[in-house]
Design a protein around this motif. Structure first.
Motif, PDB file in Angstrom:
ATOM      1  N   SER A  83       0.820  -1.212   0.000  1.00 15.31           N
ATOM      2  CA  SER A  83       0.000   0.000   0.000  1.00 15.31           C
ATOM      3  C   SER A  83       0.852   1.259   0.000  1.00 15.31           C
ATOM      4  O   SER A  83       0.412   2.305  -0.497  1.00 15.31           O
ATOM      5  N   ALA A  84       2.075   1.187   0.540  1.00 13.51           N
ATOM      6  CA  ALA A  84       2.940   2.360   0.561  1.00 13.51           C
ATOM      7  C   ALA A  84       3.464   2.730  -0.824  1.00 13.51           C
ATOM      8  O   ALA A  84       4.079   3.785  -0.996  1.00 13.51           O
ATOM      9  N   ARG A  85       3.201   1.871  -1.837  1.00 14.06           N
ATOM     10  CA  ARG A  85       3.701   2.132  -3.188  1.00 14.06           C
ATOM     11  C   ARG A  85       2.550   2.202  -4.200  1.00 14.06           C
ATOM     12  O   ARG A  85       2.756   1.950  -5.386  1.00 14.06           O
ATOM     13  N   ARG A  86       1.377   2.552  -3.756  1.00 10.45           N
ATOM     14  CA  ARG A  86       0.217   2.562  -4.643  1.00 10.45           C
ATOM     15  C   ARG A  86      -0.102   3.933  -5.228  1.00 10.45           C
ATOM     16  O   ARG A  86      -1.141   4.107  -5.858  1.00 10.45           O
ATOM     17  N   GLY A  87       0.782   4.895  -5.018  1.00 18.10           N
ATOM     18  CA  GLY A  87       0.596   6.201  -5.646  1.00 18.10           C
ATOM     19  C   GLY A  87       1.143   6.163  -7.063  1.00 18.10           C
ATOM     20  O   GLY A  87       2.282   6.559  -7.315  1.00 18.10           O
ATOM     21  N   VAL A  88       0.350   5.677  -8.004  1.00 16.37           N
ATOM     22  CA  VAL A  88       0.795   5.479  -9.390  1.00 16.37           C
ATOM     23  C   VAL A  88       0.074   6.463 -10.304  1.00 16.37           C
ATOM     24  O   VAL A  88      -1.157   6.594 -10.252  1.00 16.37           O
ATOM     25  N   GLY A  89       0.837   7.143 -11.151  1.00 17.57           N
ATOM     26  CA  GLY A  89       0.270   8.036 -12.145  1.00 17.57           C
ATOM     27  C   GLY A  89       0.512   7.492 -13.540  1.00 17.57           C
ATOM     28  O   GLY A  89       1.582   6.950 -13.825  1.00 17.57           O
ATOM     29  N   LEU A  90      -0.487   7.628 -14.415  1.00 16.23           N
ATOM     30  CA  LEU A  90      -0.390   7.188 -15.805  1.00 16.23           C
ATOM     31  C   LEU A  90      -0.432   8.395 -16.719  1.00 16.23           C
ATOM     32  O   LEU A  90      -1.338   9.221 -16.620  1.00 16.23           O
ATOM     33  N   VAL A  91       0.535   8.477 -17.622  1.00 12.44           N
ATOM     34  CA  VAL A  91       0.609   9.552 -18.606  1.00 12.44           C
ATOM     35  C   VAL A  91       0.430   8.929 -19.989  1.00 12.44           C
ATOM     36  O   VAL A  91       1.082   7.933 -20.313  1.00 12.44           O
ATOM     37  N   GLY A  92      -0.427   9.526 -20.808  1.00 12.48           N
ATOM     38  CA  GLY A  92      -0.627   9.023 -22.166  1.00 12.48           C
ATOM     39  C   GLY A  92      -2.039   8.521 -22.367  1.00 12.48           C
ATOM     40  O   GLY A  92      -2.885   8.569 -21.462  1.00 12.48           O
ATOM     41  N   HIS A  93      -2.295   8.036 -23.563  1.00 10.71           N
ATOM     42  CA  HIS A  93      -3.620   7.520 -23.884  1.00 10.71           C
ATOM     43  C   HIS A  93      -3.473   6.424 -24.925  1.00 10.71           C
ATOM     44  O   HIS A  93      -2.393   6.183 -25.461  1.00 10.71           O
ATOM     45  N   GLY A  94      -4.580   5.754 -25.193  1.00 11.85           N
ATOM     46  CA  GLY A  94      -4.554   4.643 -26.147  1.00 11.85           C
ATOM     47  C   GLY A  94      -4.874   3.335 -25.472  1.00 11.85           C
ATOM     48  O   GLY A  94      -4.942   3.228 -24.236  1.00 11.85           O
ATOM     49  N   ALA A  95      -5.081   2.308 -26.293  1.00 13.00           N
ATOM     50  CA  ALA A  95      -5.484   1.003 -25.781  1.00 13.00           C
ATOM     51  C   ALA A  95      -4.493   0.422 -24.768  1.00 13.00           C
ATOM     52  O   ALA A  95      -4.921  -0.162 -23.759  1.00 13.00           O
ATOM     53  N   PRO A  96      -3.165   0.518 -24.968  1.00 14.68           N
ATOM     54  CA  PRO A  96      -2.252  -0.032 -23.958  1.00 14.68           C
ATOM     55  C   PRO A  96      -2.406   0.632 -22.595  1.00 14.68           C
ATOM     56  O   PRO A  96      -2.293  -0.035 -21.560  1.00 14.68           O
ATOM     57  N   VAL A  97      -2.679   1.939 -22.585  1.00 18.13           N
ATOM     58  CA  VAL A  97      -2.859   2.631 -21.304  1.00 18.13           C
ATOM     59  C   VAL A  97      -4.141   2.160 -20.625  1.00 18.13           C
ATOM     60  O   VAL A  97      -4.171   1.957 -19.404  1.00 18.13           O
TER      61      VAL A  97
END
Length: 279
Positions: A83-97
């Motif tokens: 839980s201490a490593r669940r601050g995840v950000g996603l950059v980009g778009h498209g089916a893989p994202v």
């Protein structure tokens, strides 16, 4: 012939109970571990299967077993992705994202969708920066702002990037410290290794977005590699060190997978006392 054990699912979990003909039993946890049950009551299978509660002892045993299995699965989820490593950000778009976001959500991580500027500034993450930022680009032009994100490891944020160039997909080495390869350094290493560096550079600068989506198999392999590296980071696995200097490559048209070592390098020194400028 010895009768087969009777099997019943433990409610609210992925565990199963197997009760043998002699009244002994085991529980198989969702992680595949077999644990022997202590004095299971005769009505346990019925209680687990939702039979009328006419056996208080079996009902209480079933409730206790369900609570224990739920606690085990919570502990497994914490080991899988702390839980201490669940601050995840996603950059980009498209089916893989989208595939990556769905996979992370299924593992208890709620990734935030970010622009490169927001990820670099830490906006949307009150109190502390992101733990991990993952970026994906469908074309070379979409990587234009990634230099902003190359500073993340200096702030203690892991930085993982994936991209495609036509039908060829790449996952860069994950960056954990300022000394790890940056996005631009990987690009330059690729140019240096190419038999046609000038043409590759020109193509990268001129390439438009892809005309077609990646084939489903390629998307699956690409998302799998990203998740494999991200999971190694989340668990601090022994394999993580190798991912810090390995470029992964998939040629979708041939299904060819390969890995290539990539090392960081120091920027060139300034000339005549002037500040060094990237070329």
């Amino acid at each position: 012939m010895t009768p087969e054990p009777v099997v019943a699912r433990v409610p609210g979990s992925g565990a199963d109970v197997l009760v043998d003909h002699d009244g002994t039993g085991v529980v198989r946890t969702s992680s595949g571990t077999f644990l022997r049950l202590r004095h299971p009551p005769a009505g346990l299978v019925g209680a687990l299967s939702g039979a009328p509660a006419d056996d208080p002892e079996a009902g209480a045993y079933a409730e206790k077993l369900a609570a224990q299995m739920a606690a085990r699965e919570d502990a497994d989820a914490e080991r899988r992705w702390p839980s201490a490593r669940r601050g995840v950000g996603l950059v980009g778009h498209g089916a893989p994202v989208e595939a990556l976001a769905d996979a992370l959500t299924g593992w208890g991580v709620s990734p935030a969708r970010l622009s490169a500027d927001a990820a670099a500034s830490g906006r949307g993450r009150p109190g502390r920066p992101w733990d991990l930022v993952i970026a994906y680009a469908d074309s070379p032009a979409e990587r234009a702002r990634w230099d902003l994100l190359d500073t993340l490891p200096g702030e203690g944020v892991a930085w993982l990037r994936a991209y495609r160039e036509g039908g060829v997909c790449f996952v860069d080495p994950i960056s954990l410290t300022p000394g790890d390869p940056t996005a631009e350094q990987v690009r330059r290493r690729r140019l240096a290794a190419s038999p046609v560096p000038r043409q590759l550079d020109a193509w990268q600068r001129a390439a438009a977005g892809p005309r077609d989506e990646l084939p489903p198999a390629a998307r699956t392999l690409l998302a799998g590699r990203i998740l494999t590296v991200a999971l190694a980071w989340a668990q601090q696995a022994d394999t993580l060190e190798g991912y810090r200097n390995t470029l992964w490559r998939l040629v979708a048209s041939t299904g060819t997978l390969s890995e290539h070592p990539v090392l960081a390098y120091d920027p060139p020194p300034a000339l005549d006392g002037a500040a060094a400028r990237p070329s």
